[in-house]
Design an enzyme around this catalytic site. Structure first.
Site, short mmCIF file in Angstrom:
data_model
loop_
_atom_site.label_atom_id
_atom_site.label_comp_id
_atom_site.label_asym_id
_atom_site.label_seq_id
_atom_site.Cartn_x
_atom_site.Cartn_y
_atom_site.Cartn_z
N CYS A 210 2.84 1.35 -10.74
CA CYS A 210 3.65 0.63 -9.73
C CYS A 210 3.01 0.83 -8.35
O CYS A 210 3.63 1.37 -7.42
CB CYS A 210 5.09 1.10 -9.73
SG CYS A 210 5.86 1.09 -11.36
N ALA A 211 1.76 0.40 -8.22
CA ALA A 211 0.92 0.77 -7.09
C ALA A 211 1.21 0.02 -5.79
O ALA A 211 0.98 0.55 -4.70
CB ALA A 211 -0.55 0.57 -7.45
N ALA A 212 1.61 -1.24 -5.88
CA ALA A 212 1.81 -2.03 -4.66
C ALA A 212 2.90 -1.40 -3.79
O ALA A 212 3.87 -0.85 -4.31
CB ALA A 212 2.20 -3.46 -5.03
N ASP B 39 5.45 5.88 -8.69
CA ASP B 39 6.35 5.53 -7.58
C ASP B 39 7.28 4.45 -8.14
O ASP B 39 7.02 3.26 -8.04
CB ASP B 39 5.54 5.02 -6.39
CG ASP B 39 6.40 4.81 -5.14
OD1 ASP B 39 7.64 4.95 -5.23
OD2 ASP B 39 5.85 4.49 -4.08
N GLY C 152 0.18 -0.27 -2.07
CA GLY C 152 -1.16 0.28 -2.14
C GLY C 152 -1.49 1.46 -1.25
O GLY C 152 -2.62 1.96 -1.29
N GLY C 153 -0.54 1.95 -0.46
CA GLY C 153 -0.83 3.09 0.40
C GLY C 153 -1.28 4.31 -0.37
O GLY C 153 -2.25 4.99 0.01
N LYS C 154 -0.62 4.59 -1.49
CA LYS C 154 -0.97 5.77 -2.29
C LYS C 154 -2.29 5.56 -3.02
O LYS C 154 -3.06 6.51 -3.21
CB LYS C 154 0.18 6.09 -3.25
CG LYS C 154 1.49 6.43 -2.54
CD LYS C 154 2.61 6.67 -3.53
CE LYS C 154 3.93 6.93 -2.81
NZ LYS C 154 4.40 5.74 -2.05
N CYS D 140 11.59 5.98 -3.16
CA CYS D 140 11.99 5.91 -1.75
C CYS D 140 13.51 5.66 -1.69
O CYS D 140 13.98 4.64 -1.18
CB CYS D 140 11.22 4.82 -1.00
SG CYS D 140 11.30 3.18 -1.73
N ASP E 250 2.56 -5.07 -17.01
CA ASP E 250 3.86 -4.41 -17.10
C ASP E 250 3.61 -2.94 -17.39
O ASP E 250 2.97 -2.58 -18.38
CB ASP E 250 4.68 -5.06 -18.23
CG ASP E 250 6.09 -4.51 -18.32
OD1 ASP E 250 6.33 -3.35 -17.91
OD2 ASP E 250 6.98 -5.22 -18.82
#
Length: 433
Positions: free
Chosen positions: A246-248, A308, A250-252, A361, A293
């Site tokens: 769940c990267a978007a 995340d 993309g900060g991490k 978050c 997915d």
């Protein structure tokens, strides 16, 4: 206030105000998030840059102070008006008492807007009368009102989780908005700001992000100080294979790549992952991009996984005040179940003795502490790593009883706060689940 036909000078801000009202209606009536309204078909699409920025600011401030605006408007309303009319009145309150705009110009513009639409034309006279009365009120009437409260559907469970005093502290943090935090590569050109003890650079009154020093050179990216902590806690080593699930946005992913990890960045959204690719290009960092997915993704096992998880995003209200009005909590149980399934699937992709960072978050315990307690019950060979949380800038008081890190918006209140976040480090002991 005169009811004569307004002149062009008094209506100078009409396009921005009209778009702000459209944004407010989309959030409060259609229950759409502001982020969904920023595209080519949204209310801001045809505006000039200055009007676009003003409309977004007006809508955001109105959502941030909506509870307080409703309290000020209450004595003037015999009954609750149609939502579209109510939003025009709320905008008037915020323009006059938060933005300091002259009530005459505000009234003329908003009466014009009210007359333009079938849903609001009947309320134009009421808008005119009430804005005129608002213009006669002293600022002290606004200032003595309580801090804007969250809607009851969210406030009640949070009080159950934290107690009233803590929730009030979070609400105060929400009302103040958020500064801009940056993460950066070593040796990057940075704009002026304050270095936080966790390693993020904080900037107040940043203005246009793309005009800040070092943006073009690609040495930094926007990322709240809370959101930067999961990678700091993971402490990736050069050459480690790490999956950013769940990267978007993309900060991490960029943090992981900057640390030298071999990163696979995965997300289900092709559009959002295109943005991740753009940011990687701008910053000169590398990661494998996968659009898939997360629950169906198969691969060789990873040394570490950062999950995340999709969540309610309730920890980001100080920068996204639309969230409590675009949602009502009805979809939350499905999210909680999705998080549980994602934890279980992520563990199946992890090497024995590997580590999984789970984070959200969110300020809801259901998406943090309770998820981890349940995961530990489901997987006897899973343990939580408290020692991993001992990183620079993390207050030991933030560590919760089950061994995760609970961050609240009211932390660092004197420095602008931080997003609400939960982070836990899970380790597989010996063999995969």
């Amino acid at each position: 206030m005169s009811q004569q036909t307004p002149n062009s000078a008094s209506l100078q801000g009409l396009p921005a105000r009209r778009a702000a009202v459209q944004l407010l209606n989309a959030v409060t009536v259609e229950q759409r998030l502001m982020s969904e309204l920023m595209g080519p078909k949204g209310p801001l699409a045809k505006l000039e840059a200055a009007d676009r920025a003003r409309a977004q600011r007006l809508a955001t401030n109105t959502l941030r102070f909506m509870d307080r605006a409703d309290r000020l408007l209450g004595p003037f309303l015999r009954s609750r008006p149609a939502s579209e009319v109510h939003n025009i009145l709320r905008l008037a309150v915020v323009e006059i008492f938060v933005e300091g705009a002259p009530s005459h110009g505000v009234g003329n513009a908003l009466v014009t807007i009210a007359r333009e639409e079938r849903e609001t034309t009947h309320g134009a006279g009421m808008v005119n009368a009430i804005v005129r009365r608002l213009g006669d009120m002293p600022m002290s009437d606004w200032e003595k009102l309580p801090v804007p409260r969250l809607p009851k559907w969210l406030r009640k469970p949070l009080i159950g989780d934290y107690g009233k005093a803590t929730v009030e502290a979070m609400e105060l943090a929400h009302s103040k908005g958020a500064p801009l935090d940056l993460s950066f590569k070593e040796g990057a050109i940075l704009p002026e700001g304050t270095m936080l003890e966790t390693g993020s650079l904080r900037i107040t009154d940043a203005g246009q992000v793309t005009s800040l020093a070092g943006f073009t050179e690609g040495g930094w990216w926007v990322q709240d100080a809370s959101a930067a902590l999961p990678v700091a806690i993971l402490a990736p080593k050069a050459g480690e294979r790490v999956l950013d699930l769940c990267a978007a946005p993309g900060g991490k992913t960029m943090q992981l790549a900057a640390a030298g990890a071999v990163v696979t960045a995965l997300d289900i959204s092709e559009v959002r992952m295109a943005r991740v690719s753009e940011n990687l290009t701008r910053t000169g960092l590398n990661a494998e991009i996968v659009v898939a997915d997360a629950l169906e993704f198969k691969s060789e096992l990873y040394d570490a996984i950062l999950l995340d998880a999709p969540c309610t995003a309730t920890g980001t209200i100080r920068r996204h005040p639309d969230l409590p009005y675009a949602k009502d909590g009805g979809e939350f149980p499905e999210l909680f179940k999705l998080q549980e399934n994602m934890i279980d699937h992520a563990l199946s992709l992890l090497k024995p003795d590997g580590r999984l960072i789970y984070c959200t978050c969110s300020i809801l315990l259901d998406e943090g502490e309770i998820q981890i307690e349940d995961a530990l019950k489901r997987h006897p060979n899973l343990s939580i790593d408290r020692a991993a949380l001992e990183v620079q800038g993390v207050d030991p008081e933030w560590i919760s009883k089950e061994g995760g890190l609970r961050i609240r918006p009211d932390f660092w209140a004197d420095r602008g706060g931080m997003d609400g976040f939960y982070v836990a480090v899970l380790r597989l002991n010996g063999k995969s689940s």
